[in-house]
Design a protein around this motif. Structure first.
Motif: not given
Length: 307
Positions: A247, A250, A278
């Motif tokens: 990730i 975000c 996200i």
């Protein structure tokens, strides 16, 4: 008169300072950088550092010694008869004899508000710790780890939307301007130095890969800062349906649930307190992509979960 400078740096972060010093008329008598590393296809070609690439485009002499601790290295360094050395993320320890060689000393650009975050990874650590601000400082180097007297500083706010790359780029440009101003003051004989305080000393240890796994039981803001502090490298990751996903960006979001639970079809993920959404991610073996593009190929919805 412009200063005779030795420039010492290695990564992208260092390049703007080198370019600005040249643009402001200083004479760069030598550029020191790390030795090229294997890269390219199959790692068969040696890849010069970003600083070496920039220096060669400018026609500057480049040196890539493996050590500065030999008499030969010291003799070569002294032979340039530099007024000062400018050091920006060089990546090698400078022994005392090297520090003493330039007439006016060696000056380092460090990406933190010293004495907070001395050491290797100040940008990442400031974000991961939830700091409200960071900055750059010019200090006259001594043999300690970022313990030298400070000459100048600039501050910048850290927002929750900033990744390590965002802050890196901002501080790199800010630092280049700061070092140019510091060298102008040094040239005039007006550079003022102040000892660092002992209060608030922290150390920015090198980032270890084991730190990259996301702990969804932490608060949403702590998870966000962890993700952004490791973006883009090494990249904070979690598992979704047995596949590892990094990730990269975000935002805080509304919602609650079991830590790691997918709360909707927009990649909102529950944390120990609150939730994140996200924005950008990377599947193992794939390129980075926006969440919307990811979801077109991999539908994600409750009751799926990360971790």
């Amino acid at each position: 008169m412009p200063l005779r400078l030795i420039f010492m740096g290695t990564p992208d972060f260092s390049v703007p300072t080198l370019l600005e010093l040249v643009a402001h008329g200083h004479e760069i008598v030598a550029v020191y950088t790390r030795t090229p590393k294997p890269g390219g296809r199959r790692g068969l070609q040696l890849q010069p550092t970003p600083v070496e690439e920039a220096a060669r485009k400018l026609g500057l002499p480049v040196l890539t010694p493996k050590t500065l601790k030999t008499p030969e290295a010291l003799q070569e360094f002294r032979a340039f008869e530099a007024d000062a050395a400018v050091v920006v993320a060089y990546g090698m320890i400078l022994p005392q004899a090297i520090l003493d060689a330039p007439k006016l000393g060696c000056y380092n650009l460090h990406a933190s508000l010293l004495p907070r975050w001395r050491g290797a990874a100040p940008i990442n650590r400031a974000i991961m710790a939830g700091d409200a601000e960071s900055g750059v400082m010019v200090m006259k180097m001594d043999v300690g780890l970022d313990t030298g007297d400070v000459a100048m500083a600039e501050r910048i706010a850290i927002t929750d939307s900033m990744t390590a790359l965002d802050l890196h780029d901002r501080l790199s440009r800010l630092g280049a301007d700061l070092m140019v101003r510091a060298m102008a003051a040094l040239e005039r004989g007006g550079l003022q130095l102040k000892k660092q305080g002992e209060d608030g000393v922290t150390y920015a240890a090198k980032i270890e890969k084991a730190e990259a796994r996301i702990d969804w039981t932490r608060s949403a803001r702590a998870v966000l800062r962890h993700i952004h502090g490791l973006s883009p490298f090494p990249g904070a990751w979690s598992e979704l349906e047995d596949a590892r996903v990094k990730i990269l960006r975000c935002e805080l979001a509304q919602g609650a649930g079991e830590p790691g639970a997918v709360l909707d079809d927009l990649l909102t993920i529950a944390c120990g307190e609150g939730a994140i959404r996200i924005i950008e991610l990377q599947r193992e073996g794939k390129g980075r992509m926006q969440a919307a593009d990811f979801l077109r190929g991999v539908p994600v919805s409750p009751p799926m979960r990360f971790g």
